[in-house]
Design an enzyme around this catalytic site. Structure first.
Site, PDB file in Angstrom:
ATOM      1  N   ASP A  66      -9.399   6.602   6.541  1.00  0.00           N
ATOM      2  CA  ASP A  66      -9.961   5.533   4.486  1.00  0.00           C
ATOM      3  C   ASP A  66      -8.602   6.587   3.453  1.00  0.00           C
ATOM      4  O   ASP A  66      -9.713   7.610   3.130  1.00  0.00           O
ATOM      5  CB  ASP A  66     -11.541   5.950   4.252  1.00  0.00           C
ATOM      6  CG  ASP A  66     -11.743   5.231   2.857  1.00  0.00           C
ATOM      7  OD1 ASP A  66     -10.673   5.328   2.082  1.00  0.00           O
ATOM      8  OD2 ASP A  66     -12.285   4.508   2.231  1.00  0.00           O
ATOM      9  N   VAL A  67      -8.185   6.203   2.656  1.00  0.00           N
ATOM     10  CA  VAL A  67      -6.886   7.339   2.350  1.00  0.00           C
ATOM     11  C   VAL A  67      -7.559   7.488   1.036  1.00  0.00           C
ATOM     12  O   VAL A  67      -7.248   8.319   0.151  1.00  0.00           O
ATOM     13  CB  VAL A  67      -6.290   6.246   1.622  1.00  0.00           C
ATOM     14  CG1 VAL A  67      -5.007   5.866   2.547  1.00  0.00           C
ATOM     15  CG2 VAL A  67      -6.367   4.598   0.910  1.00  0.00           C
ATOM     16  N   ASN A  93       0.660   2.558   0.740  1.00  0.00           N
ATOM     17  CA  ASN A  93       0.546   1.090   1.391  1.00  0.00           C
ATOM     18  C   ASN A  93      -1.098   0.909   0.957  1.00  0.00           C
ATOM     19  O   ASN A  93      -1.555  -0.716  -0.045  1.00  0.00           O
ATOM     20  CB  ASN A  93       1.376   0.742   2.225  1.00  0.00           C
ATOM     21  CG  ASN A  93       1.014  -1.039   2.398  1.00  0.00           C
ATOM     22  OD1 ASN A  93       1.442  -2.072   1.255  1.00  0.00           O
ATOM     23  ND2 ASN A  93      -0.217  -1.808   3.555  1.00  0.00           N
ATOM     24  N   TYR A 158      -7.361  -3.514 -10.911  1.00  0.00           N
ATOM     25  CA  TYR A 158      -5.922  -3.181  -9.822  1.00  0.00           C
ATOM     26  C   TYR A 158      -4.867  -2.980 -10.965  1.00  0.00           C
ATOM     27  O   TYR A 158      -4.330  -2.226  -9.910  1.00  0.00           O
ATOM     28  CB  TYR A 158      -6.207  -4.697  -9.591  1.00  0.00           C
ATOM     29  CG  TYR A 158      -4.922  -5.091  -8.743  1.00  0.00           C
ATOM     30  CD1 TYR A 158      -4.876  -4.696  -7.822  1.00  0.00           C
ATOM     31  CD2 TYR A 158      -4.317  -5.609  -8.772  1.00  0.00           C
ATOM     32  CE1 TYR A 158      -3.856  -4.464  -6.616  1.00  0.00           C
ATOM     33  CE2 TYR A 158      -2.557  -5.482  -7.713  1.00  0.00           C
ATOM     34  CZ  TYR A 158      -3.033  -4.931  -6.510  1.00  0.00           C
ATOM     35  OH  TYR A 158      -1.996  -5.457  -5.828  1.00  0.00           O
ATOM     36  N   LYS A 162      -2.166   0.139 -10.625  1.00  0.00           N
ATOM     37  CA  LYS A 162      -0.746  -0.216 -10.156  1.00  0.00           C
ATOM     38  C   LYS A 162      -0.073   0.213 -11.601  1.00  0.00           C
ATOM     39  O   LYS A 162       1.279   0.640 -11.582  1.00  0.00           O
ATOM     40  CB  LYS A 162      -0.840  -1.907 -10.096  1.00  0.00           C
ATOM     41  CG  LYS A 162      -1.484  -2.850  -9.071  1.00  0.00           C
ATOM     42  CD  LYS A 162      -0.999  -0.825  -7.533  1.00  0.00           C
ATOM     43  CE  LYS A 162      -1.175  -2.080  -5.928  1.00  0.00           C
ATOM     44  NZ  LYS A 162      -0.639  -0.712  -5.395  1.00  0.00           N
TER      45      LYS A 162
END
Length: 315
Positions: A66-67, A93, A158, A162
């Protein structure tokens, strides 16, 4: 030198590789001779992916991780080095999303999006750049979004993460330049809306099934990620729609934001009803292991139903 020749024998780490263009990129890079290290939360899916790559003659290693946890990201790097040696390319990613009006999405879900999309990229970038700067070479590829440039309604947190990913990449490039590390490169890949399982995995509080107009095919992004491994650029919008949106926002930000907001709202209203909930942002979801998400097919069925004709007639 072709991309295939350039990546052959290189060790490439890809997070978020159990589905979507993470999975597609792993298969494509392995087919070109790269040694791929695939990481995601779905261990069984990764093992199946590795088995498929190796059955086709490729080399791969799976790391269940889990990043959003720094120790997991460190373990990805350690596993890659133990199996293949030095890491040449690191692709951040992994990402999750939340759909809905900001104040209607639980703040815990918003925080989880930040943990995965921003902290996960920070952890991956730090682990990779410690190694790349020590050796004087390496490529860091961060997957952003058209939202990195164009803020989007119903995806506010989100989009914020980004935007941060793109800003981080630009700052890192400047620091590397100041340090004289010209052979360490950073790229931010910026797709438009892509038909992958991301939409099904996203937390969704709109009351409607996720959709977006003019979705692109995931192969476009797979190709751009593969290209970024050998020809990285600071900002890599994927396809004409992403390039057009980013250019429009630079010259006409207000008009572009109003237009995209209206587009998103219209798409939400056209979608079929769907229960609300956190999707797969906390726990992985079963049965969504493809590169393609099947969203375009559902949209055709919804549009055909709205128009009173069969889905086949709308194609």
């Amino acid at each position: 030198m072709s991309t295939a020749d350039a990546v052959a024998g290189r060790t490439i780490v890809i997070t978020g590789a159990s589905s979507g263009f993470g999975r597609g990129s792993a298969v494509e890079l392995a087919a070109r001779g790269a040694q791929v290290v695939v990481a995601a939360r779905r261990g069984d899916a990764l093992e199946a992916l590795v088995a498929g790559i190796e059955a086709d003659g490729g080399s791969a290693e799976a790391v269940h991780a889990d990043v959003s946890r720094r120790e997991d990201v460190e373990r990805i790097a350690a596993s890659a080095e133990r199996r293949f040696g030095d890491i040449d390319v690191w692709i951040n990613n992994a990402g999750v999303g939340g759909l809905g009006l900001f104040w209607e999405i639980p703040v815990e879900d918003q925080a989880r999006i930040v943990d995965v999309n921003l902290k996960g990229v920070l952890y991956g970038s730090h682990v990779a750049l410690q190694r790349f700067t020590a050796r004087g070479r390496g490529v860091l590829v961060n997957v952003g979004s058209v939202d990195s440039e164009v803020p989007l309604a119903y995806q506010s947190t989100y989009a914020a993460t980004k935007a941060a990913v793109l800003s981080l990449g630009r700052s890192l490039e400047e620091e590397l330049r100041l340090a004289g590390l010209d052979e360490v490169k950073v790229a931010t890949v910026m797709p438009y809306a892509i038909d992958t399982p991301w939409w099904t995995h996203a937390a969704n509080y709109t009351g409607h099934a996720p959709r977006m107009a003019m979705m692109d095919d995931p192969q476009l992004v797979v190709d751009e990620i593969v290209k970024a491994c050998t020809r990285p650029r600071t900002q890599m919008p994927v396809g004409p729609k992403a390039r057009g949106a980013t250019a429009s926002h630079r010259f006409l930000p207000g008009a572009t934001e109003r237009l995209t907001g209206q587009l998103v709202e219209r798409e939400v209203e056209r979608a079929s009803a769907s229960p609300t909930g956190p999707g797969a942002i906390y726990e992985p979801m079963a049965g969504t292991l493809g590169v393609d998400g099947g969203i375009r097919a559902r949209m055709r069925a919804e549009d055909a139903s709205e128009a009173g004709r069969s889905p086949a007639a709308s194609e």
